[in-house]
Every structure is written in structure tokens, then in C-alpha cells.
Design a protein around this motif. Structure first.
Motif, PDB file in Angstrom:
ATOM      1  N   ALA A   1       0.813  -1.219   0.000  1.00  0.00           N
ATOM      2  CA  ALA A   1       0.000   0.000   0.000  1.00  0.00           C
ATOM      3  C   ALA A   1       0.845   1.268   0.000  1.00  0.00           C
ATOM      4  O   ALA A   1       0.426   2.305  -0.533  1.00  0.00           O
ATOM      5  CB  ALA A   1      -0.940  -0.001   1.201  1.00  0.00           C
ATOM      6  N   THR A   2       2.040   1.199   0.566  1.00  0.00           N
ATOM      7  CA  THR A   2       2.895   2.397   0.659  1.00  0.00           C
ATOM      8  C   THR A   2       4.191   2.262  -0.140  1.00  0.00           C
ATOM      9  O   THR A   2       5.007   3.172  -0.126  1.00  0.00           O
ATOM     10  CB  THR A   2       3.245   2.680   2.127  1.00  0.00           C
ATOM     11  OG1 THR A   2       3.900   1.539   2.698  1.00  0.00           O
ATOM     12  CG2 THR A   2       1.983   2.980   2.935  1.00  0.00           C
ATOM     13  N   SER A   3       4.366   1.149  -0.844  1.00  0.00           N
ATOM     14  CA  SER A   3       5.620   0.895  -1.549  1.00  0.00           C
ATOM     15  C   SER A   3       5.747   1.722  -2.826  1.00  0.00           C
ATOM     16  O   SER A   3       4.792   1.856  -3.602  1.00  0.00           O
ATOM     17  CB  SER A   3       5.715  -0.591  -1.910  1.00  0.00           C
ATOM     18  OG  SER A   3       6.815  -0.827  -2.759  1.00  0.00           O
ATOM     19  N   ALA A   4       6.944   2.228  -3.059  1.00  0.00           N
ATOM     20  CA  ALA A   4       7.221   2.954  -4.301  1.00  0.00           C
ATOM     21  C   ALA A   4       7.104   2.038  -5.517  1.00  0.00           C
ATOM     22  O   ALA A   4       6.862   2.510  -6.634  1.00  0.00           O
ATOM     23  CB  ALA A   4       8.619   3.561  -4.244  1.00  0.00           C
ATOM     24  N   LEU A   5       7.256   0.724  -5.316  1.00  0.00           N
ATOM     25  CA  LEU A   5       7.178  -0.225  -6.426  1.00  0.00           C
ATOM     26  C   LEU A   5       5.774  -0.279  -7.030  1.00  0.00           C
ATOM     27  O   LEU A   5       5.603  -0.704  -8.171  1.00  0.00           O
ATOM     28  CB  LEU A   5       7.577  -1.629  -5.956  1.00  0.00           C
ATOM     29  CG  LEU A   5       8.969  -1.783  -5.336  1.00  0.00           C
ATOM     30  CD1 LEU A   5       9.208  -3.231  -4.935  1.00  0.00           C
ATOM     31  CD2 LEU A   5      10.044  -1.316  -6.316  1.00  0.00           C
ATOM     32  N   PHE A   6       4.759   0.150  -6.248  1.00  0.00           N
ATOM     33  CA  PHE A   6       3.367   0.087  -6.701  1.00  0.00           C
ATOM     34  C   PHE A   6       2.755   1.478  -6.880  1.00  0.00           C
ATOM     35  O   PHE A   6       1.558   1.602  -7.105  1.00  0.00           O
ATOM     36  CB  PHE A   6       2.531  -0.713  -5.702  1.00  0.00           C
ATOM     37  CG  PHE A   6       2.891  -2.172  -5.647  1.00  0.00           C
ATOM     38  CD1 PHE A   6       2.189  -3.104  -6.388  1.00  0.00           C
ATOM     39  CD2 PHE A   6       3.943  -2.613  -4.863  1.00  0.00           C
ATOM     40  CE1 PHE A   6       2.521  -4.447  -6.344  1.00  0.00           C
ATOM     41  CE2 PHE A   6       4.283  -3.959  -4.808  1.00  0.00           C
ATOM     42  CZ  PHE A   6       3.575  -4.877  -5.552  1.00  0.00           C
ATOM     43  N   ALA A   7       3.579   2.505  -6.799  1.00  0.00           N
ATOM     44  CA  ALA A   7       3.070   3.881  -6.783  1.00  0.00           C
ATOM     45  C   ALA A   7       2.372   4.269  -8.080  1.00  0.00           C
ATOM     46  O   ALA A   7       1.462   5.111  -8.076  1.00  0.00           O
ATOM     47  CB  ALA A   7       4.219   4.847  -6.487  1.00  0.00           C
ATOM     48  N   ARG A   8       2.750   3.684  -9.201  1.00  0.00           N
ATOM     49  CA  ARG A   8       2.178   4.066 -10.491  1.00  0.00           C
ATOM     50  C   ARG A   8       1.321   2.963 -11.105  1.00  0.00           C
ATOM     51  O   ARG A   8       0.903   3.049 -12.256  1.00  0.00           O
ATOM     52  CB  ARG A   8       3.304   4.459 -11.450  1.00  0.00           C
ATOM     53  CG  ARG A   8       4.129   5.657 -10.970  1.00  0.00           C
ATOM     54  CD  ARG A   8       5.295   5.952 -11.894  1.00  0.00           C
ATOM     55  NE  ARG A   8       4.859   6.326 -13.235  1.00  0.00           N
ATOM     56  CZ  ARG A   8       5.659   6.443 -14.290  1.00  0.00           C
ATOM     57  NH1 ARG A   8       6.964   6.223 -14.145  1.00  0.00           N
ATOM     58  NH2 ARG A   8       5.178   6.783 -15.470  1.00  0.00           N
ATOM     59  N   ALA A   9       1.046   1.923 -10.332  1.00  0.00           N
ATOM     60  CA  ALA A   9       0.300   0.778 -10.858  1.00  0.00           C
ATOM     61  C   ALA A   9      -1.201   1.020 -10.818  1.00  0.00           C
ATOM     62  O   ALA A   9      -1.714   1.762  -9.978  1.00  0.00           O
ATOM     63  CB  ALA A   9       0.643  -0.472 -10.054  1.00  0.00           C
ATOM     64  N   ASP A  10      -1.902   0.379 -11.745  1.00  0.00           N
ATOM     65  CA  ASP A  10      -3.356   0.297 -11.726  1.00  0.00           C
ATOM     66  C   ASP A  10      -3.682  -1.003 -10.993  1.00  0.00           C
ATOM     67  O   ASP A  10      -3.691  -2.086 -11.571  1.00  0.00           O
ATOM     68  CB  ASP A  10      -3.885   0.268 -13.166  1.00  0.00           C
ATOM     69  CG  ASP A  10      -5.408   0.175 -13.240  1.00  0.00           C
ATOM     70  OD1 ASP A  10      -6.053  -0.026 -12.196  1.00  0.00           O
ATOM     71  OD2 ASP A  10      -5.944   0.284 -14.357  1.00  0.00           O
ATOM     72  N   LEU A  11      -3.931  -0.887  -9.683  1.00  0.00           N
ATOM     73  CA  LEU A  11      -4.093  -2.063  -8.820  1.00  0.00           C
ATOM     74  C   LEU A  11      -5.546  -2.538  -8.803  1.00  0.00           C
ATOM     75  O   LEU A  11      -6.444  -1.780  -8.456  1.00  0.00           O
ATOM     76  CB  LEU A  11      -3.683  -1.720  -7.383  1.00  0.00           C
ATOM     77  CG  LEU A  11      -2.222  -1.830  -6.975  1.00  0.00           C
ATOM     78  CD1 LEU A  11      -2.066  -1.386  -5.528  1.00  0.00           C
ATOM     79  CD2 LEU A  11      -1.719  -3.245  -7.144  1.00  0.00           C
TER      80      LEU A  11
END
Length: 296
Positions: A156-166
């Protein structure tokens, strides 16, 4: 082969016993027992594949005979398996369910290996193979709630997922609370049934539209709430709630219906369909699935 979407979560063997007879506690009836690739992430990936997308799998699979068979099955279906974490000491996970004419009787999900692997399954997103902290994955990710609450909080707070369409789905009502950290993620869409929505809301709404609005009120960006054959809903922050009902069908199976709904909705939006059309497309696909018209 390049993945169109990453499917993160449980990929395991589904062992399903189905009987055309209505069952109760203690029933002993004739039926069929099948073993097929399953798990929330896998069910979503299989549906995406049927619609022509190429899913990449991020999960853990044991280095045991069952794991080798499962990897081979995924590859035969045209999925990207290069980034799967293969554990030397953890067995391949399994799910077992019994279904009768009156629905799901009981199920046990053994996803202990996935849980024990923790963030090892996410390594390709940070080591440059699929992305990194400075250049994260941009695109679709289907995420399932079999991951631990600690790992979902990290995502939820990871930079690895910051730009993903989750696109997020709980594994079961019992694991719905694990999704709380993702409620306010700016790129998250939650796919839940009414029971799961009520758990997240800490409420007892009797309709999908009411539950969808309650989730938006609690900070969710976008939610889809299903309610079996009854009215379902999609809610988007700032745009309100829309509703639609699935077409009536004879139900012949249940396991995997929610995953089919989620995958069909993703594909519909990828085709450029608007909110109402995408919801209708997903409901039709799920209804077709539970009627048994699409092979599992």
C-alpha cells in the motif's frame, strides 16, 4: 513474451468435488472430483488469457513434483512464469472445496507457502526485471488477498506500486480485513462481494449499492460489490455509484465466479468500455461461467 498484466498472489492446485445432489453436513454422495490449476491470482489469469491478454504470474510454487506440473500447466496456457519464486523447502499450495446443487458446502485454502514466502515474490518488481523503486511498474496488477496483512500493508505504501493500476480481490470473507491498508491507495480498485464489503465497512448493508457507497465514504477510490444473482454495484470516488443485475442462469458451479467477474471487468475497461458497459460485461461473463458454459 511480455506480460500485459501482472497477477500477484495464489497459484495452486484446486481440488474440487462437485455433486448434482443437494448436500448437508455429513452427506456422502456420488459426484466428480477434479484437480485443476487454481488460486485467486491463477483464476484471474486464466480468464484474462481466455480474453487474449498475457498474464505474468508473481507467486510462490514449490520445487516439488506438484509444483513442476503446475508451472508446466501455466506455461501451456500461455502465461509468463519466468518471475515465479520457486521455494526449495515449501510445498506447492492447495485448495479443496465441496460443492453441491445447493452451492458451496465447505472449502479449505492451504496457502501457507505463499504466506511464508512474504515479499520474496515481489523481487522482480524491484530488481529491474519488471521495475524498480525509481522506475516502477506502470500498468495493470491483479492482487489477491491471500497475501499476508503485513505484505499488503507494505504494498500500500511501496514505491514499487506507486504508479500501478491495482485491481484487488480478497481471497475469502475471512481474509477481507487484510485489504484495509489498500482502501485509500490512489490506484486501487477493490472487487468484493457483499459480505466482504460489510466486513470492510464494519456494517450490515443489505444491498451492493449501499455497501459500495459506504466503502467510498470510508476512503476507497473505487469499488465493485457483487451480490450473487442480485443487483451488483460499482462505486467511484467523485462519480457516485452505479448498479446492474446479472442475467438469470442455472448455477452449476461457484468456485472462481468472483475471479471471472474481476477479470472480465478488467478486459472490458481495457477495451475502452465505460462504467455501465464494463459492469454489464463483467456480470454477463460471471453468469456464463457459473452456468458452466465456459470450461474451467
Amino acid at each position: 513474451m511480455t506480460a500485459d498484466i501482472l497477477c500477484i498472489g495464489s497459484v495452486l492446485w484446486d481440488i474440487i468435488g462437485r455433486s448434482p445432489t443437494a448436500m448437508r453436513l455429513g452427506s456422502d454422495v456420488p459426484g466428480r472430483i477434479t484437480r485443476l490449476p487454481g488460486g485467486v491470482a491463477m483464476n484471474i489469469a486464466m480468464t484474462l488469457r481466455r480474453f487474449g491478454l498475457v498474464p505474468g504470474l508473481l507467486t510462490t510454487i514449490g520445487r516439488d513434483p506438484e509444483g513442476d506440473e503446475l508451472i508446466a500447466a501455466c506455461a501451456r496456457m500461455g502465461m509468463v512464469t519466468d518471475h515465479i519464486y520457486r521455494s526449495e523447502d515449501l510445498p506447492t499450495d492447495r485448495y479443496m472445496a465441496v460443492e453441491g446443487a445447493n452451492g458451496l458446502i465447505a472449502a479449505i485454502a492451504d496457502a501457507h507457502s505463499l504466506e511464508a514466502s512474504g515479499d520474496k515474490i515481489l523481487r522482480p518488481l524491484g530488481d529491474g526485471r519488471l521495475g524498480s523503486a525509481v522506475s516502477p511498474w506502470v500498468g495493470l496488477i491483479a492482487l489477491d488477498g491471500n497475501l499476508t496483512e503485513a505484505l499488503l500493508s507494505q504494498i500500500a505504501t511501496s514505491a514499487l506500486f506507486a504508479r500501478a493500476d491495482l485491481r484487488v480481490a480478497p481471497a475469502s470473507p475471512g481474509k477481507a480485513e487484510r485489504l484495509r491498508p489498500l482502501l485509500e491507495h490512489p490506484g486501487a480498485t477493490l472487487y468484493v462481494n457483499l459480505e466482504e464489503a460489510n466486513i470492510l465497512c464494519a456494517a450490515d448493508h443489505d444491498s451492493a449499492p449501499a455497501a459500495a457507497q459506504a466503502l467510498l465514504d470510508r476512503g476507497a477510490q473505487r469499488v465493485l460489490v457483487t451480490h450473487g444473482g442480485k443487483t451488483c454495484a460499482e462505486g467511484t470516488k467523485g462519480a457516485g455509484v452505479i448498479a446492474d443485475a446479472p442475467p438469470p442462469v442455472l448455477v452449476t458451479r461457484i468456485t472462481g465466479a468472483g475471479d471471472t467477474f474481476m477479470a472480465a471487468h478488467i478486459v472490458a475497461e481495457r477495451r475502452g468500455e465505460g462504467r455501465e458497459a464494463a459492469l454489464a460485461s463483467a456480470l454477463r461473463a460471471a453468469a456464463t461461467y457459473v452456468s458452466g458454459e465456459i470450461g474451467s
